[in-house]
Design a protein around this motif. Structure first.
Motif: not given
Lengths: 312, 201, 646
Positions: B38-39, B126-130, B35, B45-46, B137, B133-134, B42
């Protein structure tokens, strides 16, 4: 136990496959019209022989076992060996043979893969330089921009024969894929990305092209005709468009980006200066503007799509 | 289900049920590794996809993250002492050290919340950029795990007060300690993989 | 939210669905009340922790889901064969293929196999229940409520319509607003967590609870396949959990993982999805291989050929399954090198799979094949699966895949492997172990009708689709608008209805056999059982084994029969420890299901309340020190003597 004839007719399947294949020169993928489709066709036929071989061997063994070793009254006890459970030699054989087949399949696969990254080269090519066409999708239509010629078409495509076409693929919204089965395999169009696909037509004709990657309601209608014609005819067509079609204004382009179906159109300029859908800045262009429109459902029926298809 | 009980060895390993629970938890931790992996993938990658939001190097501060790291690493150490006390049969020592562990964990959580609020004030939400967000999270999932761990261990402390050290309670404490150490290991990766690299690049 | 937005309106088919749901629900409630069965239902089923009963509930749910997914399939086939009928519009068709795929994989194939594992694995290894019976019940309710949540979407809120793969950005909040896609996310999340828990549970069960003397390489092959599958579950499902969570956070809390804004990366979803999705394919095929191995050895009346090779090939398949995910999107433009690597790794899977095929064939060599219904399903699997397997290798050749991708060639391929592999195995396994579960066999004659209808229908349905693919027909197309595609589509639809008829006969057989089949008197229903599940009495006592035999070989029951040993050795009887039933699993998971339902409609306060309720249940469970009870020797003696007619 009464003997029931087991899936014996299954043995006819490989045979039917051959019959099918002999009669399927009509099938688009098996009837290539250009060097890219040809190389993929060659690879498919090459692999098909191995697959038929495997099918024949396994079906043969299967039928032999099922028929010979069925439990029937009065069967000889001597060929029943309940404790037989291994034979190293034969197990090695049936591991190694598939491995060899994999190697034989891998080599042409890998070479073809690398070849497909380059423009195809054929004998009667008029020019080495590929023709660049930007193929952009938006729900649910195709934009084909010819930057060198300075023209753009919607939902149809003209290409010269015997010249490689370099498609620069991108999307204004959902992920899609450009597929012209007669000319070669597909590749994805993705917003925020630009992928490259080389195709070429050797024969003049009108071919079917479509988006092959599901992207919502209008998916079935997102098709186009590819008109492959001689260099001269192609140039004449370009001139026509240049002289007779209107320019594509930004407002009109924005209007076209809204989700929905449109008919064929042509313009004497391209949208490429307005927005770069493949860049990080441009990938959100459409959803930022028309976000509220994506929730509306079209509930398309067959005849509405048919209309698109027959419009010519 | 055999209820045969050994008479030697650590309490938590004496029954078959205890041994199975511990093995099951190890496998669960294996799933947790996937788990978090994977995070992390992510996140990697971002990385760099910050859009209009601030760049991480502008926001990350060594002092705060070092304090958090210190708090959590120390809590892992005190958790180890707590289990050591449990093995010696000292319920009081177990409780004392575990409470210290939880206080350190709470300190960590407080620091993390403070930090998140700080970032949000600076415009990284959280919503400001990919990328952000990552970040939220990944770090947030770890923080949520710490929160659950604190709640869980608190429940166990109540059970300890009621029942004393039995092979059931000691098994539960042993498992919560595995969980706690695991979160510590994950934090080390977050500290190096997110904060140190984020400050440098 | 207004009521007319909450319920789906305007579709006659969906109104019919609503009416039938209302009728069936009221009929069930009426019957339960009339026959005063509510208490029985609660005591015997809803609160059970018995692996056999949980397994039966899994299988029943899976059969219902097979019906639902099959109905979806028939609607699609009708639409494609009769485009002039205007039976479904594009939106409705999109919803149906999305739910068909999701239901069949997540809510049919997996639970069916997990149901069989539930019932059979403890019996095969000589265990009395799972390692964690309580968790097993929690898993089941997570799956069941997740499935129900997903299934109500078509009457409440609207079904997801972005395909079972839910590729972003299409499935994101911008392009698919509304609750439909949330149903997909929450339904899968809930049941996925249950699957993960089952994976851990079965792994510990197999590793720790085997009969004395039974080494790993003495285990029945179905148990081995379960162990390997659980390994895949434990390492693959967390990826799904994360992927679903990220998309949920995107959609509900505005994060930017897979969006077109904020520099999100929609393609990452495809990667994460298939990093779980490809192993998932093996989660549903390896247990199928295990079932076929058991059935073939039993009815060939011969030891399985190449036991070690069978086990190792499964392990290799499991490892390779994590290294091939890119082959689902060779056309994404990752470059020739990446595609080459994944092409070769994909084709390599054919080697261990081929070894297994040859081992099954060699098991038939010098055997005495008895053509019972489970054996027919298993034998039909071999040639059918080969057709799916070789086309799989063709799809694995990336350069050729550019032409096959997204076409009906692909559809034909994966239906050939999933139906000939998984679905045939589910039927084979159910018929094979049916007497163990219900105390009577399924009728053989009707079973053969079901088998032949389904098998012939299957080939008629899917074989033409290879050619449709080669003719350029893409998947997920809601109309057949090119004339050349129509004849093969009509043939395909005829086959699909054949399969539907086969399934109907199969279900009828369940009823017929319940009424008329002879009740089993011995535990070894087929007379040729080789493994421990056949050594117990039928019906299996709730504690499974009165005494657990010592096992030091493969197929221990063969020798036990020769030596006249049973699982009832009066001298060795001891009190048996069993777990107590509990209502907590269903209550706990109901809270989480409530939270999931609230999240679908983005009702955050209710979601928080549900989550807190679920966590409170977990806390309550932590304080629950009920560790079961003992079955006394007298009771065991009474039960065993009665069952064995002593």
């Amino acid at each position: 136990m009464k003997f029931k004839p087991l899936p014996k007719w299954l043995g006819l399947l490989p045979l039917s496959l051959i019959i099918f294949l002999s009669g399927c020169g009509q099938m688009t993928v098996l009837n290539p019209k250009g060097p890219v489709a040809q190389s993929q066709y060659d690879l498919i036929m090459y692999s098909l022989w191995f697959m038929l071989g495997i099918i024949v061997v396994v079906f043969g063994l299967f039928l032999y076992m099922v028929v010979k070793y069925r439990d029937r009254p009065g069967r000889d006890e001597s060929d029943y060996d309940p404790n037989l459970h291994g034979n190293t030699m034969i197990e090695i054989v049936w591991t190694v043979i598939p491995l060899i087949i994999i190697v034989l399949l891998s080599v042409p696969t890998v070479t073809t893969l690398f070849d497909l990254e380059e423009p195809p080269v054929t004998e009667n090519q008029t020019t080495e330089e590929p023709l660049v066409i930007h193929a952009t999708t938006a729900d649910w239509k195709w934009f084909f921009s010819y930057p060198e010629q300075g023209i753009e078409t919607v939902n149809y495509l003209h290409i010269p024969t015997d010249r490689p076409i370099e498609f620069k693929l991108t999307s204004a919204d959902a992920m899609t894929a450009l597929w012209i089965p007669a000319l070669g395999g597909q590749k994805y169009n993705m917003a925020g990305m630009m992928t490259k696909l080389y195709l070429q037509a050797d024969e003049e004709g009108v071919y079917d092209g479509r988006n092959s990657n599901f992207n919502g309601e209008g998916f079935a209608a997102q098709t186009f005709k590819v008109h492959a014609e001689s260099e001269d005819n192609f140039n004449a067509w370009v001139e026509d468009i240049k002289n007779e079609s209107p320019e594509l204004t930004m407002d009109q382009y924005n209007e076209l980006l809204k989700p929905g179906l449109t008919e064929k159109m042509s313009f004497s300029s391209t949208h490429l200066e307005y927005v770069q859908h493949h860049s990080n800045e441009g990938m959100g262009y459409t959803v930022e503007r028309f976000r509220e429109l994506y929730g509306e459902k079209l509930h398309l029926d067959a005849d509405e799509v048919e209309h698109q298809e027959t419009f010519d | 289900m055999s209820a045969e009980e050994r008479t030697t060895g650590p309490l938590e390993y004496r029954t078959e049920a205890g041994r199975m629970s511990i093995l099951g938890f190890w496998i669960f931790l294996g799933a947790e590794v996937v788990l978090f992996a994977t995070l992390f993938a992510t996140y990697a990658v971002l990385f760099g996809r910050t859009a209009d939001a601030p760049h991480p190097a502008e926001l990350f501060e060594p002092s705060m993250t070092l304090i958090m790291t210190f708090l959590l690493l120390t809590s892992s150490f005190t958790c180890g002492i707590a289990i050591h006390e449990m093995r010696r049969g000292n319920a009081k020592g177990l409780a004392t050290w575990l409470i210290i562990t939880l206080l350190l964990g709470l300190g960590f959580l407080g620091a993390e919340i403070y930090e998140f609020v700080h970032y949000v004030h600076e415009g990284a939400t959280l919503p400001s950029s990919a990328y952000w967000s990552s970040f939220f999270v990944l770090a947030g999932t770890h923080g949520l795990h710490v929160t659950l761990g604190i709640g869980w261990a608190t429940l166990l402390l109540i059970q300890l007060a009621r029942r004393g050290l039995t092979n059931v309670t000691s098994r539960k404490f042993f498992i919560v300690s595995l969980y706690w150490h695991f979160l510590d290991v994950v934090w080390i990766f977050i500290f190096t993989g997110i904060y140190l690299i984020g400050m440098v690049i | 939210m207004a009521l007319d937005e909450f319920f789906v309106t305007g579709e006659p088919l969906i109104y019919a669905g609503m009416v039938s749901i209302a009728l069936v629900t009221s009929a069930i409630i009426f019957l339960l009340t009339y026959f005063k069965k509510w208490g029985w239902l609660w005591r015997e089923w809803l609160t059970t922790v018995d692996h056999k009963k949980i397994g039966i509930m899994y299988i029943l749910s899976a059969l219902v889901m097979l019906f639902r997914g099959g109905a979806d399939a028939l609607m699609m086939r009708t639409q494609l064969a009769f485009p002039g009928l205007e039976f479904l519009d594009s939106q409705h068709y999109n919803e149906i293929f999305t739910t068909h795929g999701t239901v069949m994989i997540i809510f049919m194939a997996m639970p069916f196999l997990i149901g069989l594992m539930n019932i059979i694995v403890p019996l095969q290894i000589g265990a009395r229940d799972f390692a964690f019976p309580f968790v097993n019940a929690v898993s089941f309710w997570a799956f069941f409520l997740g499935a129900m949540l997903f299934n109500i979407s078509f009457v409440i809120g609207g079904s997801p319509d972005a395909g079972w793969t839910s590729y972003t950005p299409l499935a994101g909040a911008a392009m698919s607003p509304g609750p439909g896609q949330n149903f997909y996310l929450m339904g899968l999340q809930l049941s996925g967590i249950g699957t993960l828990a089952t994976g851990i549970n079965l792994m510990v069960t197999i590793l720790k609870m085997r009969a004395p003397g039974m080494k790993l390489f003495h285990m029945p092959i179905f148990t081995w396949s379960t162990l390997v599958t659980c390994f895949i579950i434990v390492f693959a499902f967390p990826i799904l959990t994360v992927a679903l969570a990220l998309m949920t956070i995107d959609r509900i809390f505005g994060a930017q993982f897979f969006t077109l804004t904020g520099e999100g990366l929609p393609m990452m979803w495809a990667n994460l999805f298939w990093m779980w999705g490809h192993p998932e394919v093996y989660i549903v095929i390896l247990p199928a291989f295990g079932i076929f191995s058991e059935v073939i050895a039993t009815f060939a009346k011969k030891r399985l050929f190449g036991y070690n090779a069978m086990v190792w090939s499964m392990i290799i398949i499991a490892l390779l399954s994590f290294l091939v995910w890119v082959h689902h999107f060779f056309t994404m433009g990752a470059g020739a090198f990446v595609n080459s690597v994944f092409s070769v790794s994909t084709m390599l899977i054919a080697v261990p799979t081929g070894v297994k095929i040859f081992n099954w064939l060699a098991t038939l060599y010098k055997s005495r094949i008895e053509f019972t219904v489970p054996m027919l399903w298993s034998l039909a699997f071999i040639p059918s699966f080969i057709l799916g397997g070789v086309t799989g290798v063709m799809l694995g050749m990336a350069a050729a895949d550019y032409q096959f991708h997204n076409s009906y060639f692909l559809i034909a391929h994966f239906h050939y492997v999933l139906i000939a592999g998984t679905v045939f195995a589910c039927f084979a396994g159910l018929v094979y172990w049916y007497p163990k579960m219900f105390g009577h066999k399924m009728n053989e004659r009707i079973g053969k009708w079901a088998f032949w209808l389904f098998l012939i229908g299957f080939h008629i349905c899917f074989f033409p689709q290879y050619f449709l693919g080669l003719d350029g027909m893409p998947r997920r197309l809601f109309i057949t608008n090119i004339a050349e595609w129509l004849p093969l589509n009509v043939i395909s639809t005829v086959g699909a209805f054949g399969m539907g008829a086969g399934f109907a006969v199969f279900v009828f057989n369940i009823y017929y056999s319940y009424r008329y089949s002879e009740r089993e008197k011995t535990g070894d229903a087929w007379g040729h059982g080789r493994t421990l599940e056949w050594s117990t009495t039928t019906p299996v006592p709730f504690y499974n084994f009165a005494t657990v035999p010592y096992v030091d070989e493969i197929d221990p029951y063969v020798r036990m029969k020769e030596e006249g040993k049973t699982t009832f050795d009066e001298k060795k009887l001891k009190p048996i420890h069993m777990p107590s039933y509990s209502g907590q699993p269903i209550i706990m998971m109901s809270f989480f299901a409530l939270a999931s339902f609230a999240l679908v409609f983005e009702w955050i306060p209710l979601a928080i309340a549900g989550l807190l309720g679920g966590v409170a249940c977990m806390a309550f469970r932590s304080f629950d020190y009920d560790d079961g009870y003992y079955v006394q020797v007298d009771e065991i003696k009474r039960t065993e003597r009665k069952a064995r007619g002593l």
